[in-house]
Design a protein around this motif. Structure first.
Motif, PDB file in Angstrom:
ATOM      1  N   GLN A  30     -22.314 -41.388   0.144  1.00 38.71           N
ATOM      2  CA  GLN A  30     -21.262 -41.196   1.131  1.00 38.71           C
ATOM      3  C   GLN A  30     -21.744 -40.333   2.308  1.00 38.71           C
ATOM      4  OE1 GLN A  30     -18.369 -40.150  -2.209  1.00 38.71           O
ATOM      5  NE2 GLN A  30     -16.951 -41.006  -0.700  1.00 38.71           N
ATOM      6  N   MET A  31     -22.686 -39.414   2.000  1.00 33.56           N
ATOM      7  CA  MET A  31     -23.171 -38.543   3.100  1.00 33.56           C
ATOM      8  C   MET A  31     -24.524 -37.968   2.694  1.00 33.56           C
ATOM      9  SD  MET A  31     -21.246 -35.386   5.004  1.00 33.56           S
ATOM     10  CE  MET A  31     -19.987 -36.538   5.571  1.00 33.56           C
ATOM     11  N   ASP A  32     -25.471 -37.999   3.681  1.00 34.68           N
ATOM     12  CA  ASP A  32     -26.789 -37.406   3.464  1.00 34.68           C
ATOM     13  C   ASP A  32     -26.866 -36.057   4.194  1.00 34.68           C
ATOM     14  OD1 ASP A  32     -27.390 -39.727   2.177  1.00 34.68           O
ATOM     15  OD2 ASP A  32     -28.461 -40.626   3.868  1.00 34.68           O
ATOM     16  N   PHE A  33     -27.561 -35.116   3.596  1.00 33.94           N
ATOM     17  CA  PHE A  33     -27.864 -33.863   4.329  1.00 33.94           C
ATOM     18  C   PHE A  33     -29.097 -33.238   3.688  1.00 33.94           C
ATOM     19  CE2 PHE A  33     -25.234 -32.425   0.871  1.00 33.94           C
ATOM     20  CZ  PHE A  33     -25.686 -31.162   0.535  1.00 33.94           C
ATOM     21  N   VAL A  34     -29.764 -32.409   4.511  1.00 30.47           N
ATOM     22  CA  VAL A  34     -31.062 -31.833   4.118  1.00 30.47           C
ATOM     23  C   VAL A  34     -30.903 -30.338   3.942  1.00 30.47           C
ATOM     24  CG1 VAL A  34     -33.480 -31.483   4.745  1.00 30.47           C
ATOM     25  CG2 VAL A  34     -32.305 -33.633   5.362  1.00 30.47           C
ATOM     26  N   VAL A  35     -31.443 -29.855   2.853  1.00 31.17           N
ATOM     27  CA  VAL A  35     -31.482 -28.404   2.579  1.00 31.17           C
ATOM     28  C   VAL A  35     -32.870 -28.086   2.060  1.00 31.17           C
ATOM     29  CG1 VAL A  35     -30.508 -26.500   1.275  1.00 31.17           C
ATOM     30  CG2 VAL A  35     -29.009 -28.364   2.052  1.00 31.17           C
ATOM     31  N   ASP A  36     -33.540 -27.132   2.772  1.00 33.03           N
ATOM     32  CA  ASP A  36     -34.884 -26.709   2.360  1.00 33.03           C
ATOM     33  C   ASP A  36     -35.827 -27.905   2.255  1.00 33.03           C
ATOM     34  OD1 ASP A  36     -33.991 -24.099   2.213  1.00 33.03           O
ATOM     35  OD2 ASP A  36     -33.443 -24.267   0.088  1.00 33.03           O
TER      36      ASP A  36
END
Length: 463
Positions: free
Chosen positions: A133-139
């Motif tokens: 549903q949603m992509d996001f980047v962390v580290d």
């Protein structure tokens, strides 16, 4: 209507009634339950859907220094009505971030993403997503974020309650229908067994000597036929009982009379009241002959009734046999003033037991002389037909009424019922009847009061 038809209709009707009732009750319960469930589901789903823009805005507002766990926790706190799940896109594995209230596991599939969420006291909930549903980047790690309304848990619980309710209602319906089926079965058994119980009680009455017991027959099926057969059997037993009582009485008289005469005459000889000469001995011999004749007739009747008499079939000249009998009775008819007529077809032969046929004809002729002499005419006729020979012995005597005609072939029955009638023992016609039956033949009687009687022996000429 036959019993098999009644039973088939009863079973078929009960089956259709029970299955139809169960079907309609199940359809009604399931329809109501699913309608209510769908209404609740629509409300829960419509109220719980979360827009992607809101989630994106919430993530944007978060501090970039937060760790993945902190971001996930903050997002879950901001939208407490949503269940969030985070998947490491590279590892295709669920992030270590977890929900303390639920046990969530990621199920690898070929297309899309599938999650298994388990709650205490609830069946596992399987959620399928075709894409993230949603992509996001962390580290520098790419994550896929998924979410769905927590109201789906309530929906799952409602589904479980629905299934439980349906199971309970179906079980209750089955129990009610089973009780109805038991009741119908009991009524059916009572209906079918009621006449049989009555039949049992009637048999007990017969066993205790109540031979006048009868059953009222109002049915026209197999049970009605059985009840009618019982009534016929009871009537036959009652008649047989009366017949044997009469037979014992008649036998006692028939034996006592000559024995008493013999005993009295012997005592008179011993006392010197009458001489012991040849005339007295002839009288004693006649009495003994009467006893022997009674015993012989009873013996012959017994073996003919039990089908134990052996017949000796041979080709015989029936014409000559009857002509010989006519000559034998001509002098007796002349002495009695009786006109003896004969009409005998010539050259008739047949395979018969000549001795037994002659015995039947002699009995019939003797019977005509005893009871038809008042008519002053006796006729002896012989005719050949396709399948039988007809020997007719007729007279113009006193004849018989309907009651006498129905009883004339019973043992010890005599037209003149007085026991002073020593000319007949009442066994001749029963013997004739049974001898004819053994030879697959028959004897018929045509008579009416005051118009004589005609006996016809139909000798079968077919094998």
């Amino acid at each position: 209507m036959k019993l098999t038809t009644k039973f088939t209709l009863l079973v078929t009707g009960c089956t259709f009634l029970l299955l139809g009732s169960y079907y309609f009750m199940s359809i009604h319960s399931a329809s109501n339950a699913f309608l209510k469930f769908n209404q609740q589901t629509v409300v829960l789903t419509s109220q719980g859907l979360l827009n992607d823009a809101l989630v994106s805005k919430a993530l944007t507002k978060q501090s970039p220094t937060l760790s993945i766990n902190e971001k996930f926790t903050q997002l879950s706190n901001e939208f407490p009505n949503q269940q969030f799940m985070l998947v490491n896109k590279r590892q295709k594995a669920l992030s270590s971030v977890h929900d303390l209230n639920n046990d969530i596991s990621y199920i690898p599939v070929d297309n899309g993403y599938q999650f298994k969420i388990e709650q205490a006291d609830t069946e596992p909930l399987i959620v399928q997503f075709n894409q993230g549903q949603m992509d996001f980047v962390v580290d520098d790690t790419l994550y896929e974020l998924f979410w769905f309304p927590r109201s789906m848990f309530k929906q799952k619980q409602a589904e479980n309650r629905l299934l439980t309710r349906l199971a309970d209602e179906f079980m209750l319906s089955l129990l009610v229908l089973s009780l109805i089926a038991a009741g119908l079965s009991w009524l059916g058994a009572w209906y079918f067994l009621r006449p049989l119980k009555q039949l049992k009680m009637s048999f007990l009455d017969i066993e205790h000597g109540k031979l006048d017991t009868r059953i009222s027959v109002q049915r026209k099926d197999e049970v009605g036929e059985i009840l009618s057969s019982f009534n016929n059997l009871a009537s036959w037993l009652q008649g047989l009982h009366q017949q044997y009582k009469q037979m014992n009485s008649d036998l006692s008289h028939e034996l006592r009379t000559p024995l008493h005469a013999i005993g009295s005459r012997i005592e008179a000889m011993e006392d010197g009241l009458i001489p012991m000469d040849s005339e007295q001995l002839q009288i004693l011999a006649r009495e003994l002959k009467s006893i022997n004749r009674l015993i012989d007739d009873l013996s012959l009747l017994s073996i003919t009734e039990s089908n134990q008499l052996s017949l000796q079939y041979a080709n015989a000249d029936v014409t000559q046999m009857l002509k010989t009998l006519v000559e034998r009775y001509t002098l007796r008819a002349k002495q009695a003033g009786i006109e003896l007529n004969s009409k005998i077809s010539p050259n008739i032969t047949a395979t018969i037991d000549e001795q037994r046929v002659r015995q039947i004809v002699i009995n019939l002729i003797d019977n005509a002389f005893k009871y038809g002499a008042s008519g002053k005419e006796i006729n002896i006729n012989l005719q050949e037909h396709d399948t039988y020979l007809a020997i007719e012995i007729s007279d113009n005597g006193q004849g018989m009424n309907a009651e006498q005609q129905s009883a004339v072939f019973e043992r010890f029955y005599r037209i003149q019922q007085s026991r002073s009638d020593n000319n007949s023992l009442g066994l001749g016609l029963p013997i004739c009847m049974h001898l004819a039956q053994l030879m697959n033949s028959e004897i018929s009687l045509v008579t009416s009061q005051g118009e004589g009687a005609s006996f016809t022996l139909k000798l079968s000429t077919t094998s």
